[in-house]
Design a protein around this motif. Structure first.
Motif, PDB file in Angstrom:
ATOM      1  N   MET A 168     -43.595  -1.216  -1.524  1.00 58.24           N
ATOM      2  CA  MET A 168     -44.107  -0.390  -2.628  1.00 58.24           C
ATOM      3  C   MET A 168     -44.444  -1.217  -3.857  1.00 58.24           C
ATOM      4  N   VAL A 169     -43.601  -2.229  -4.136  1.00 57.11           N
ATOM      5  CA  VAL A 169     -43.877  -3.071  -5.313  1.00 57.11           C
ATOM      6  C   VAL A 169     -45.141  -3.899  -5.061  1.00 57.11           C
ATOM      7  N   GLU A 170     -45.319  -4.357  -3.829  1.00 51.06           N
ATOM      8  CA  GLU A 170     -46.456  -5.235  -3.496  1.00 51.06           C
ATOM      9  C   GLU A 170     -47.801  -4.519  -3.653  1.00 51.06           C
ATOM     10  N   LYS A 171     -47.761  -3.192  -3.711  1.00 50.19           N
ATOM     11  CA  LYS A 171     -49.032  -2.484  -3.954  1.00 50.19           C
ATOM     12  C   LYS A 171     -49.549  -2.752  -5.365  1.00 50.19           C
ATOM     13  N   PHE A 172     -48.684  -3.288  -6.217  1.00 50.93           N
ATOM     14  CA  PHE A 172     -49.067  -3.598  -7.596  1.00 50.93           C
ATOM     15  C   PHE A 172     -48.832  -5.102  -7.800  1.00 50.93           C
ATOM     16  N   ASN A 189     -33.079   4.861 -16.941  1.00 46.07           N
ATOM     17  CA  ASN A 189     -33.186   6.331 -16.974  1.00 46.07           C
ATOM     18  C   ASN A 189     -34.507   6.874 -16.471  1.00 46.07           C
ATOM     19  N   THR A 190     -35.534   6.036 -16.438  1.00 45.99           N
ATOM     20  CA  THR A 190     -36.850   6.542 -16.026  1.00 45.99           C
ATOM     21  C   THR A 190     -37.302   5.938 -14.702  1.00 45.99           C
ATOM     22  N   VAL A 191     -37.036   4.650 -14.502  1.00 48.23           N
ATOM     23  CA  VAL A 191     -37.508   4.021 -13.259  1.00 48.23           C
ATOM     24  C   VAL A 191     -36.417   4.040 -12.183  1.00 48.23           C
ATOM     25  N   GLU A 192     -35.173   3.769 -12.576  1.00 50.24           N
ATOM     26  CA  GLU A 192     -34.130   3.671 -11.537  1.00 50.24           C
ATOM     27  C   GLU A 192     -33.866   4.997 -10.805  1.00 50.24           C
ATOM     28  N   PRO A 193     -33.855   6.156 -11.473  1.00 47.33           N
ATOM     29  CA  PRO A 193     -33.500   7.380 -10.727  1.00 47.33           C
ATOM     30  C   PRO A 193     -34.377   7.642  -9.491  1.00 47.33           C
ATOM     31  N   PRO A 194     -35.724   7.621  -9.603  1.00 44.58           N
ATOM     32  CA  PRO A 194     -36.483   7.864  -8.360  1.00 44.58           C
ATOM     33  C   PRO A 194     -36.306   6.748  -7.330  1.00 44.58           C
ATOM     34  N   VAL A 195     -36.149   5.506  -7.807  1.00 50.25           N
ATOM     35  CA  VAL A 195     -35.965   4.388  -6.864  1.00 50.25           C
ATOM     36  C   VAL A 195     -34.634   4.558  -6.130  1.00 50.25           C
ATOM     37  N   PHE A 196     -33.598   4.941  -6.876  1.00 51.27           N
ATOM     38  CA  PHE A 196     -32.267   5.109  -6.294  1.00 51.27           C
ATOM     39  C   PHE A 196     -32.262   6.268  -5.291  1.00 51.27           C
ATOM     40  N   GLU A 197     -32.907   7.360  -5.680  1.00 47.01           N
ATOM     41  CA  GLU A 197     -32.975   8.536  -4.806  1.00 47.01           C
ATOM     42  C   GLU A 197     -33.675   8.188  -3.490  1.00 47.01           C
ATOM     43  N   VAL A 214     -36.135  -5.639 -13.330  1.00 44.87           N
ATOM     44  CA  VAL A 214     -36.330  -6.395 -12.086  1.00 44.87           C
ATOM     45  C   VAL A 214     -35.244  -6.035 -11.066  1.00 44.87           C
ATOM     46  N   THR A 215     -34.019  -5.832 -11.528  1.00 43.35           N
ATOM     47  CA  THR A 215     -32.986  -5.438 -10.554  1.00 43.35           C
ATOM     48  C   THR A 215     -33.297  -4.062  -9.962  1.00 43.35           C
ATOM     49  N   VAL A 216     -33.908  -3.206 -10.742  1.00 38.93           N
ATOM     50  CA  VAL A 216     -34.308  -1.887 -10.218  1.00 38.93           C
ATOM     51  C   VAL A 216     -35.440  -2.054  -9.187  1.00 38.93           C
ATOM     52  N   LEU A 217     -36.441  -2.844  -9.522  1.00 39.54           N
ATOM     53  CA  LEU A 217     -37.581  -3.023  -8.596  1.00 39.54           C
ATOM     54  C   LEU A 217     -37.136  -3.697  -7.304  1.00 39.54           C
ATOM     55  N   ARG A 218     -36.175  -4.614  -7.402  1.00 38.87           N
ATOM     56  CA  ARG A 218     -35.695  -5.304  -6.191  1.00 38.87           C
ATOM     57  C   ARG A 218     -35.075  -4.324  -5.201  1.00 38.87           C
ATOM     58  N   ARG A 219     -34.586  -3.223  -5.707  1.00 36.44           N
ATOM     59  CA  ARG A 219     -33.961  -2.231  -4.833  1.00 36.44           C
ATOM     60  C   ARG A 219     -34.976  -1.658  -3.835  1.00 36.44           C
ATOM     61  N   LEU A 220     -36.265  -1.807  -4.135  1.00 34.76           N
ATOM     62  CA  LEU A 220     -37.293  -1.300  -3.207  1.00 34.76           C
ATOM     63  C   LEU A 220     -37.496  -2.240  -2.026  1.00 34.76           C
ATOM     64  N   VAL A 226     -42.020   7.471  -6.680  1.00 38.20           N
ATOM     65  CA  VAL A 226     -41.797   6.056  -6.994  1.00 38.20           C
ATOM     66  C   VAL A 226     -43.140   5.380  -7.262  1.00 38.20           C
ATOM     67  N   HIS A 227     -44.125   5.687  -6.421  1.00 37.10           N
ATOM     68  CA  HIS A 227     -45.447   5.070  -6.586  1.00 37.10           C
ATOM     69  C   HIS A 227     -46.019   5.404  -7.970  1.00 37.10           C
ATOM     70  N   ALA A 228     -45.844   6.646  -8.396  1.00 37.28           N
ATOM     71  CA  ALA A 228     -46.372   7.049  -9.711  1.00 37.28           C
ATOM     72  C   ALA A 228     -45.687   6.252 -10.827  1.00 37.28           C
ATOM     73  N   ARG A 229     -44.368   6.116 -10.755  1.00 38.73           N
ATOM     74  CA  ARG A 229     -43.639   5.352 -11.774  1.00 38.73           C
ATOM     75  C   ARG A 229     -44.082   3.894 -11.781  1.00 38.73           C
ATOM     76  N   LEU A 230     -44.234   3.326 -10.586  1.00 35.33           N
ATOM     77  CA  LEU A 230     -44.638   1.919 -10.509  1.00 35.33           C
ATOM     78  C   LEU A 230     -46.037   1.739 -11.085  1.00 35.33           C
ATOM     79  N   GLY A 231     -46.894   2.727 -10.838  1.00 35.37           N
ATOM     80  CA  GLY A 231     -48.250   2.663 -11.392  1.00 35.37           C
ATOM     81  C   GLY A 231     -48.214   2.643 -12.915  1.00 35.37           C
TER      82      GLY A 231
END
Ligand code: GTB
Length: 217
Positions: free
Chosen positions: A179-183, A106-114, A168-174, A139-144
């Motif tokens: 974007m994930v590699e920035k963290f 509900n918090t991480v997947e919506p911006p990633v999906f969009e 992890v399945t949500v992050l893999r969608r990127l 997305v960057h803000a959420r990942l941060g």
């Protein structure tokens, strides 16, 4: 009883394991529950027979005897509640893990999906670059925030749980967005999860579907 799940007959992700049957396969592998898969075309998903299982005409679904479920999060919660290994026993730790399952969905997947949808569907639009800049920032803000929470821990809250599986399945969608590699702690987190034998088996199973159906012409 062996459950049956549904998955794309020909996944548009071309075997990258990004469709949501992957998370269900992975959960079943983590708990050691064998399962069967019914493969569906896009047409099959919109037929009444499938809409009786999922009113929205989507995969994945889960059937086990008289029980039919849809919504990947609900399916994973069901699996985690009925088998040891995906949720802690201690009540407060369990409640926190379930909270993180909701946070993933509900918090991480919506911006990633969009962002993924815009990337796939809107590249030809005049406003694409402006819109992507906004979505990337979200997305960057959420990942941060997620990276800050994870810190140097291996998993979100204690031992690996259904929450990590979903996150992890949500992050893999990127994917290859970078974007994930920035963290670095988040890319290590994804790599740690992908190294799990259960993940590898689930990934291999969905790839096998792609390989067999794509070579069929
Ligand atoms: N909230 C539901 C859940 O979590 O189960 C959402 C289910 C859902 O979005 N299902 C998608 C579907 O059935 C497949 S997973 N779509 C067909 C339709 O709606 O007609 C989403 C998905 C699709 C494709 C990719 N890809 O190609 O990378 C990734 C994820």
């Amino acid at each position: 009883m062996i459950p049956t799940i549904t998955a794309f007959e020909r996944s548009p992700d071309r075997g990258r394991g990004l469709a949501r049957d992957m998370r269900v396969r992975w959960a079943l592998e983590e708990v050691g529950q064998p399962y069967e898969v019914r493969l569906l075309s896009f047409g099959d998903m919109k037929e009444p027979a499938h809409r009786r299982l999922n009113p929205f005409g989507q995969i994945p679904t889960y059937e086990e005897g008289d029980l039919a479920l849809f919504e990947s999060g609900a399916i994973i919660l069901h699996i985690a509640e009925r088998h040891p290994g995906l949720l802690p026993d201690e009540p407060n730790a369990r409640a926190r893990a379930i909270t993180w399952m909701f946070a993933a969905l509900n918090t991480v997947e919506p911006p990633v999906f969009e962002r993924s949808l815009t990337f796939i569907l809107d590249r030809d639009k005049s406003w694409y670059a402006d819109r992507m800049a906004v979505l990337d920032e979200r997305v960057h803000a959420r990942l941060g925030e997620l990276s800050h929470h994870l810190g140097s821990a291996d998993w979100l809250d204690g031992a690996f749980s259904a929450a990590d599986l979903l996150m992890v399945t949500v992050l893999r969608r990127l994917g290859s967005s970078g974007m994930v590699e920035k963290f670095p702690n988040l890319s290590d987190y994804v790599a740690r999860a992908e190294a799990r034998p259960a993940y590898q088996r689930a990934f291999g199973a969905q790839l096998e579907v792609f390989n067999s159906t794509s070579s069929a012409g």
